[in-house]
Design a protein around this motif. Structure first.
Motif, PDB file in Angstrom:
ATOM      1  N   LYS A  66      -8.885  11.916   8.078  1.00 57.35           N
ATOM      2  CA  LYS A  66      -9.320  13.069   7.288  1.00 57.35           C
ATOM      3  C   LYS A  66      -8.324  13.251   6.155  1.00 57.35           C
ATOM      4  CE  LYS A  66     -10.388  17.938   7.255  1.00 57.35           C
ATOM      5  NZ  LYS A  66     -10.661  19.154   7.977  1.00 57.35           N
ATOM      6  N   ARG A  67      -8.818  13.171   4.947  1.00 61.46           N
ATOM      7  CA  ARG A  67      -7.968  13.351   3.772  1.00 61.46           C
ATOM      8  C   ARG A  67      -7.908  14.837   3.434  1.00 61.46           C
ATOM      9  NH1 ARG A  67     -11.183   9.347   4.059  1.00 61.46           N
ATOM     10  NH2 ARG A  67     -10.527   7.191   3.612  1.00 61.46           N
ATOM     11  N   HIS A  68      -6.700  15.401   3.437  1.00 60.09           N
ATOM     12  CA  HIS A  68      -6.534  16.825   3.122  1.00 60.09           C
ATOM     13  C   HIS A  68      -6.259  17.027   1.642  1.00 60.09           C
ATOM     14  CE1 HIS A  68      -6.699  18.648   7.133  1.00 60.09           C
ATOM     15  NE2 HIS A  68      -6.267  17.483   7.537  1.00 60.09           N
ATOM     16  N   THR A  69      -5.452  16.161   1.067  1.00 61.77           N
ATOM     17  CA  THR A  69      -5.145  16.194  -0.363  1.00 61.77           C
ATOM     18  C   THR A  69      -5.060  14.743  -0.812  1.00 61.77           C
ATOM     19  OG1 THR A  69      -2.736  16.083  -0.102  1.00 61.77           O
ATOM     20  CG2 THR A  69      -3.727  18.294  -0.026  1.00 61.77           C
ATOM     21  N   ASP A  70      -4.742  14.532  -2.069  1.00 62.94           N
ATOM     22  CA  ASP A  70      -4.559  13.150  -2.522  1.00 62.94           C
ATOM     23  C   ASP A  70      -3.231  12.575  -2.028  1.00 62.94           C
ATOM     24  OD1 ASP A  70      -2.857  14.612  -4.142  1.00 62.94           O
ATOM     25  OD2 ASP A  70      -3.614  13.786  -6.022  1.00 62.94           O
ATOM     26  N   ARG A  71      -2.468  13.376  -1.308  1.00 56.45           N
ATOM     27  CA  ARG A  71      -1.170  12.963  -0.790  1.00 56.45           C
ATOM     28  C   ARG A  71      -1.120  12.866   0.739  1.00 56.45           C
ATOM     29  NH1 ARG A  71       3.665  14.373   0.909  1.00 56.45           N
ATOM     30  NH2 ARG A  71       3.454  16.572   1.266  1.00 56.45           N
ATOM     31  N   ILE A  72      -1.865  13.732   1.438  1.00 52.56           N
ATOM     32  CA  ILE A  72      -1.746  13.845   2.899  1.00 52.56           C
ATOM     33  C   ILE A  72      -3.075  13.573   3.586  1.00 52.56           C
ATOM     34  CG2 ILE A  72      -1.225  15.395   4.826  1.00 52.56           C
ATOM     35  CD1 ILE A  72       0.672  16.893   2.986  1.00 52.56           C
ATOM     36  N   GLY A  73      -3.009  12.715   4.595  1.00 53.35           N
ATOM     37  CA  GLY A  73      -4.151  12.450   5.452  1.00 53.35           C
ATOM     38  C   GLY A  73      -3.788  12.769   6.893  1.00 53.35           C
ATOM     39  N   GLU A  74      -4.818  12.954   7.704  1.00 56.24           N
ATOM     40  CA  GLU A  74      -4.612  13.305   9.108  1.00 56.24           C
ATOM     41  C   GLU A  74      -5.384  12.339   9.998  1.00 56.24           C
ATOM     42  OE1 GLU A  74      -5.120  17.146  12.118  1.00 56.24           O
ATOM     43  OE2 GLU A  74      -6.079  17.180  10.149  1.00 56.24           O
ATOM     44  N   VAL A  75      -4.735  11.890  11.052  1.00 59.59           N
ATOM     45  CA  VAL A  75      -5.380  11.068  12.077  1.00 59.59           C
ATOM     46  C   VAL A  75      -6.104  12.015  13.024  1.00 59.59           C
ATOM     47  CG1 VAL A  75      -4.998   9.427  13.957  1.00 59.59           C
ATOM     48  CG2 VAL A  75      -3.562   9.327  11.894  1.00 59.59           C
ATOM     49  N   LYS A  76      -7.405  11.768  13.223  1.00 66.65           N
ATOM     50  CA  LYS A  76      -8.220  12.640  14.071  1.00 66.65           C
ATOM     51  C   LYS A  76      -9.082  11.808  15.021  1.00 66.65           C
ATOM     52  CE  LYS A  76      -8.802  16.583  13.716  1.00 66.65           C
ATOM     53  NZ  LYS A  76      -8.136  17.684  14.424  1.00 66.65           N
ATOM     54  N   ARG A  77      -9.533  12.439  16.081  1.00 66.56           N
ATOM     55  CA  ARG A  77     -10.560  11.957  17.011  1.00 66.56           C
ATOM     56  C   ARG A  77     -10.282  10.564  17.582  1.00 66.56           C
ATOM     57  NH1 ARG A  77     -13.798  16.011  18.287  1.00 66.56           N
ATOM     58  NH2 ARG A  77     -12.362  15.525  19.910  1.00 66.56           N
ATOM     59  N   MET A  78      -9.013  10.281  17.861  1.00 62.91           N
ATOM     60  CA  MET A  78      -8.648   9.010  18.480  1.00 62.91           C
ATOM     61  C   MET A  78      -9.043   9.051  19.959  1.00 62.91           C
ATOM     62  SD  MET A  78      -7.084   6.863  16.368  1.00 62.91           S
ATOM     63  CE  MET A  78      -6.166   5.825  17.488  1.00 62.91           C
TER      64      MET A  78
END
Length: 153
Positions: A66-78
């Motif tokens: 999940k991309r939150h900004t053009d700088r930070i992404g999040e790992v989800k639903r593993m």
């Protein structure tokens, strides 16, 4: 059988079942108010990419970026179904997430996982994630463990 790994829409009955299985499992480990699930509808939104691992056509694992900004992404639903755990599938899914985040130019990946998920911690730590304090807008909680991985300076 060989495991295939592709990006797919989560809006398929089989993926809905996989995510429901994940949610059910997580609710046995943490109180509902500390389970921060994305729905399959949220997983289908722009800015989210979902990977599905399949064996002989059956969905056996998933993960999302999940991309939150053009700088930070999040790992989800593993998640890897129990009969397929221990085969490196989660590591492969996470590798795709990290590779895509780098290709997309993200500088950092973050994630929140539960306090009773040592197998997940091992996968994240082997992939270079480091424990940290709360990330994004997650509350600081005894039920959560947070990680980040710097991708670019």
């Amino acid at each position: 059988m060989a495991i295939t790994l592709t990006t797919e829409s989560p809006l398929q009955d089989e993926i809905r079942e996989l995510v429901a299985e994940l949610n059910e499992h997580l609710l046995t480990l943490s109180p509902p108010e500390f389970c921060f699930h994305l729905t399959v509808e949220q997983m289908a939104e722009p800015g989210v990419t979902v990977w599905v691992a399949r064996e002989a056509g059956k969905a056996v694992a998933c993960g999302a970026l999940k991309r939150h900004t053009d700088r930070i992404g999040e790992v989800k639903r593993m998640y890897t179904r129990p009969d397929w755990q221990g085969q490196g599938i989660g590591r492969r899914v996470l590798g795709e997430i990290v590779s895509t985040a780098i290709t997309d130019g993200l500088e950092e990946l973050v994630l929140e996982t539960g306090d009773r998920h040592p197998a997940a911690w091992a996968i994240y730590e082997k992939a270079g994630f480091v424990r940290c304090g709360p990330v994004l807008d997650y509350p600081d909680s005894e039920y959560s463990v947070f990680y980040h991985k710097q991708l670019a300076a």
